[in-house]
Scaffold this active site. Structure first.
Site, PDB file in Angstrom:
ATOM      1  N   LYS A  15       0.840  -1.213   0.000  1.00 44.53           N
ATOM      2  CA  LYS A  15       0.000   0.000   0.000  1.00 44.53           C
ATOM      3  C   LYS A  15       0.868   1.254   0.000  1.00 44.53           C
ATOM      4  O   LYS A  15       0.677   2.180  -0.793  1.00 44.53           O
ATOM      5  CB  LYS A  15      -0.932  -0.041   1.222  1.00 44.53           C
ATOM      6  CG  LYS A  15      -1.888   1.121   1.415  1.00 44.53           C
ATOM      7  CD  LYS A  15      -1.316   2.307   2.158  1.00 44.53           C
ATOM      8  CE  LYS A  15      -0.669   2.010   3.463  1.00 44.53           C
ATOM      9  NZ  LYS A  15      -1.558   1.601   4.539  1.00 44.53           N
ATOM     10  N   TYR A  32      -9.703   3.590   7.015  1.00 50.74           N
ATOM     11  CA  TYR A  32      -8.320   3.548   6.509  1.00 50.74           C
ATOM     12  C   TYR A  32      -8.214   3.118   5.035  1.00 50.74           C
ATOM     13  O   TYR A  32      -7.663   3.824   4.200  1.00 50.74           O
ATOM     14  CB  TYR A  32      -7.499   2.528   7.310  1.00 50.74           C
ATOM     15  CG  TYR A  32      -7.123   2.911   8.702  1.00 50.74           C
ATOM     16  CD1 TYR A  32      -5.865   3.426   8.988  1.00 50.74           C
ATOM     17  CD2 TYR A  32      -8.000   2.730   9.761  1.00 50.74           C
ATOM     18  CE1 TYR A  32      -5.487   3.742  10.286  1.00 50.74           C
ATOM     19  CE2 TYR A  32      -7.638   3.041  11.064  1.00 50.74           C
ATOM     20  CZ  TYR A  32      -6.379   3.545  11.324  1.00 50.74           C
ATOM     21  OH  TYR A  32      -6.017   3.860  12.598  1.00 50.74           O
ATOM     22  N   GLU A  53       7.403  22.329  13.318  1.00 53.89           N
ATOM     23  CA  GLU A  53       7.672  23.336  14.357  1.00 53.89           C
ATOM     24  C   GLU A  53       6.396  23.974  14.877  1.00 53.89           C
ATOM     25  O   GLU A  53       6.366  24.514  15.979  1.00 53.89           O
ATOM     26  CB  GLU A  53       8.646  24.407  13.852  1.00 53.89           C
ATOM     27  CG  GLU A  53       8.071  25.325  12.788  1.00 53.89           C
ATOM     28  CD  GLU A  53       9.051  26.412  12.333  1.00 53.89           C
ATOM     29  OE1 GLU A  53       9.721  26.994  13.185  1.00 53.89           O
ATOM     30  OE2 GLU A  53       9.135  26.650  11.105  1.00 53.89           O
TER      31      GLU A  53
HETATM   32  P1  NDP Z   1     -12.670  -0.410   9.182  1.00 54.15           P
HETATM   33  O1  NDP Z   1     -13.188  -1.558   9.937  1.00 54.15           O
HETATM   34  O2  NDP Z   1     -11.729   0.515   9.834  1.00 54.15           O
HETATM   35  O3  NDP Z   1     -13.866   0.447   8.587  1.00 54.15           O
HETATM   36  C1  NDP Z   1     -14.871  -0.110   7.793  1.00 54.15           C
HETATM   37  C2  NDP Z   1     -15.528   0.991   7.003  1.00 54.15           C
HETATM   38  O4  NDP Z   1     -16.513   0.424   6.155  1.00 54.15           O
HETATM   39  C3  NDP Z   1     -16.242   1.985   7.891  1.00 54.15           C
HETATM   40  O5  NDP Z   1     -16.184   3.245   7.278  1.00 54.15           O
HETATM   41  C4  NDP Z   1     -17.677   1.443   7.919  1.00 54.15           C
HETATM   42  O6  NDP Z   1     -18.635   2.439   8.115  1.00 54.15           O
HETATM   43  C5  NDP Z   1     -17.810   0.906   6.518  1.00 54.15           C
HETATM   44  N1  NDP Z   1     -18.736  -0.220   6.439  1.00 54.15           N
HETATM   45  C6  NDP Z   1     -18.782  -1.320   7.207  1.00 54.15           C
HETATM   46  N2  NDP Z   1     -19.756  -2.140   6.818  1.00 54.15           N
HETATM   47  C7  NDP Z   1     -20.363  -1.551   5.767  1.00 54.15           C
HETATM   48  C8  NDP Z   1     -21.452  -1.903   4.928  1.00 54.15           C
HETATM   49  N3  NDP Z   1     -22.116  -3.044   5.093  1.00 54.15           N
HETATM   50  N4  NDP Z   1     -21.798  -1.046   3.933  1.00 54.15           N
HETATM   51  C9  NDP Z   1     -21.125   0.114   3.767  1.00 54.15           C
HETATM   52  N5  NDP Z   1     -20.102   0.497   4.525  1.00 54.15           N
HETATM   53  C10 NDP Z   1     -19.714  -0.326   5.520  1.00 54.15           C
HETATM   54  O7  NDP Z   1     -12.088  -1.074   7.878  1.00 54.15           O
HETATM   55  P2  NDP Z   1     -10.931  -0.909   6.858  1.00 54.15           P
HETATM   56  O8  NDP Z   1     -11.339  -1.945   5.881  1.00 54.15           O
HETATM   57  O9  NDP Z   1     -10.713   0.467   6.370  1.00 54.15           O
HETATM   58  O10 NDP Z   1      -9.637  -1.315   7.672  1.00 54.15           O
HETATM   59  C11 NDP Z   1      -9.540  -2.508   8.439  1.00 54.15           C
HETATM   60  C12 NDP Z   1      -8.530  -2.348   9.537  1.00 54.15           C
HETATM   61  O11 NDP Z   1      -7.230  -2.395   8.990  1.00 54.15           O
HETATM   62  C13 NDP Z   1      -8.636  -1.019  10.257  1.00 54.15           C
HETATM   63  O12 NDP Z   1      -9.346  -1.159  11.455  1.00 54.15           O
HETATM   64  C14 NDP Z   1      -7.224  -0.604  10.521  1.00 54.15           C
HETATM   65  O13 NDP Z   1      -6.937  -0.859  11.881  1.00 54.15           O
HETATM   66  C15 NDP Z   1      -6.367  -1.495   9.661  1.00 54.15           C
HETATM   67  N6  NDP Z   1      -5.641  -0.693   8.663  1.00 54.15           N
HETATM   68  C16 NDP Z   1      -4.674   0.175   9.077  1.00 54.15           C
HETATM   69  C17 NDP Z   1      -3.990   0.940   8.168  1.00 54.15           C
HETATM   70  C18 NDP Z   1      -2.964   1.913   8.639  1.00 54.15           C
HETATM   71  O14 NDP Z   1      -2.513   1.805   9.766  1.00 54.15           O
HETATM   72  N7  NDP Z   1      -2.600   2.892   7.817  1.00 54.15           N
HETATM   73  C19 NDP Z   1      -4.259   0.852   6.735  1.00 54.15           C
HETATM   74  C20 NDP Z   1      -5.300  -0.062   6.418  1.00 54.15           C
HETATM   75  C21 NDP Z   1      -5.952  -0.802   7.345  1.00 54.15           C
HETATM   76  P3  NDP Z   1     -19.042   3.017   9.577  1.00 54.15           P
HETATM   77  O15 NDP Z   1     -18.016   4.030   9.931  1.00 54.15           O
HETATM   78  O16 NDP Z   1     -20.368   3.614   9.333  1.00 54.15           O
HETATM   79  O17 NDP Z   1     -19.069   1.829  10.484  1.00 54.15           O
END
Ligand code: NDP
Length: 448
Positions: free
Chosen positions: A50, A176, A439
């Site tokens: 990524k 994320y 800063e």
């Molecule tokens: P997250 O679990 O963080 O977020 C899921 C997202 O999808 C939320 O915005 C959620 O909405 C939405 N969502 C969930 N279910 C549905 C649905 N049925 N329909 C539509 N939208 C939905 O997932 P990610 O996939 O982004 O990341 C997974 C994990 O990986 C993260 O928790 C993170 O810790 C880790 N990660 C870390 C990174 C980094 O450190 N840079 C980079 C990538 C991943 P809502 O907010 O409404 O629940």
């Protein structure tokens, strides 16, 4: 009873490999089973590839910014297959590094899918082996909601191996992965829309940062569609048609779902062995990473707590120390810094303004919103936002937040200060490095 191993690790991702190597270094007899790739999600379909794609996607603005600094840049051409080949080569190298690290540590690598037979038995490729302790570090897997046409959508796993670069992309989700991939596709030249079901993405992050990043992404022409979801996907020829909840259709070549990840606990014998899972399928552990079966432990994303690579590796170290290093250890989960590699990046440590107000009541909020020096010439309009949250009673800095270039590089340093309990007065007494964006964190004088 004599066991074949002191520790049998299932899953050679960041957490599992760390626990295996460290346990072996303490003299434990260790085996580690893996049925996919060494290094797990982070190395193969996560953090590392990524970040390489994020680097690639920055070049488009770098090329155009260069003109403001006197460079005559002909219109550059981008070749996705070349990027993916180079990325694959680097990942293959890292897979090799992981294999050699395990070999050096004298942890036995077993290739194949592991099944937990009982509290002390693991089966791989039809062979059963006994172990005093078993560690489950199988991570997570992308989850796509069950809508009609979901088979036409991809997850981040596939995004890293696309044969062709898409012209129009819809990314679904608001956390994320969605935000990072929207930036990647947009930066590499695709017409990109992000669809999020809530009113503003990045739920759980500081509101000012969420609003600031939304504005910055819109400036870069990522279309942000909030309060909408996709209800179905249809394929006509090469076109994918996504029907939104308002009934309108959007067309794309690629639809990427980044709607969360599920713990990898299915089909490895856990329930039969008596390991308790929560409603999401995550292994329930105590503060010693021990499951409901005392000899079976779990760390990392499979426990679905703080799903970040450095947390999984820290848990792997703590567990190895506790089991074989003679020093009971656990991870301090407070003030874990994090970064979203969006464009510009967003990073933070500690409490949001909202959380700090709830927790401390009387807080001071310092903010700085400015045009970074580089962009005074480019005219891109990009802004940087920084924010410090201070508990007035103790003067301690309890939250630091930033949207801007290299936010993760800056917040990592601030996180050390916060871990050490730094006060706002100590931030103020620190001399800045001029001219930097960082800063600003030591020159914010007036609370907002
Ligand atoms: P997250 O679990 O963080 O977020 C899921 C997202 O999808 C939320 O915005 C959620 O909405 C939405 N969502 C969930 N279910 C549905 C649905 N049925 N329909 C539509 N939208 C939905 O997932 P990610 O996939 O982004 O990341 C997974 C994990 O990986 C993260 O928790 C993170 O810790 C880790 N990660 C870390 C990174 C980094 O450190 N840079 C980079 C990538 C991943 P809502 O907010 O409404 O629940």
């Amino acid at each position: 009873m004599a066991f074949d191993y002191d520790l049998y690790v299932i899953g050679a991702g960041s957490g599992g490999v760390r626990a295996a190597r460290m346990s072996a270094s303490f003299g434990a007899r260790v085996a580690i089973a893996e049925d996919r790739y060494l290094g797990g999600t982070c190395v193969n379909v996560g953090c590392i590839p990524k970040k390489l794609l994020v680097y690639a996607s920055h070049y488009s603005s770098d090329f155009s910014d260069a003109r403001a600094f006197g460079w005559d840049v002909p219109d550059p051409a981008f070749h996705w297959p070349q990027l993916i080949d180079n990325k694959d080569r680097e990942i293959a190298r890292l897979n090799g590094v992981y294999e050699r690290m395990l070999g050096k540590a004298d942890a036995e690598l077993v290739r194949g899918r592991a099944n937990v037979i009982d509290a002390h038995t693991v089966e791989v490729n039809g062979k059963r082996r006994s172990a005093d302790r078993i560690l489950i570090a199988t991570g997570g897997w992308p989850s796509i909601p069950d809508i009609p046409g979901r088979e036409f959508a991809i997850s981040s796993n596939e995004a890293f191996f696309l044969k062709q670069f898409p012209k129009r992309v819809i990314v679904v989700g608001g956390s994320y992965i969605a935000v990072e991939f929207a930036g990647i596709f947009n930066g590499l030249g695709a017409e990109t829309a992000l669809v999020y079901r809530g009113p503003l993405f990045l739920r759980g992050f500081d509101r000012d940062l969420r609003e600031c990043l939304a504005e910055e992404m819109r400036k870069k022409e990522v279309e942000l569609i909030f309060n909408e979801n996709i209800t179905r996907i249809d394929k006509t020829g090469a076109d994918l048609a996504a029907t939104l909840s308002d009934g309108n259709a959007r067309y794309a070549d690629l639809i990427l779902y980044a709607t969360g990840r599920r713990p990898n606990t299915a089909g490895i014998g856990l329930e039969k062995a008596g390991v308790r899972l929560d409603d999401e399928g995550a292994i329930v552990v105590n503060d010693q990473y021990q499951s409901s079966v005392p000899s079976i432990f779990a760390i990392g994303d499979v426990t679905n707590r703080v799903n970040l690579t450095p947390v999984a590796t820290a848990e792997g170290s703590a567990l190895a120390q506790s089991l074989f290093g003679g020093q009971p250890s656990t991870v301090d989960y407070r003030d874990i810094p994090t970064c979203i590699f969006s464009q510009p990046s967003l990073s933070c440590v500690g409490l949001t303004e909202e959380e700090a107000r709830d927790q401390y009541g009387d807080i001071a909020v310092y903010k700085s919103n400015f045009t970074p020096l580089r962009h005074t010439l480019t005219g891109s309009g990009e802004r940087t936002l920084m924010k410090l949250i201070v508990d007035r009673a103790t003067d301690r800095v309890v939250g630091a937040h930033m949207v801007g270039a290299e936010a993760g590089e800056i917040i990592q340093g601030i996180a050390i200060a916060m871990k050490a309990g730094a006060t706002k007065a100590q931030f103020d007494a620190t001399i800045g490095i001029h001219p930097t964006a960082a800063e600003e964190f030591v020159t914010m004088r007036e609370p907002a």
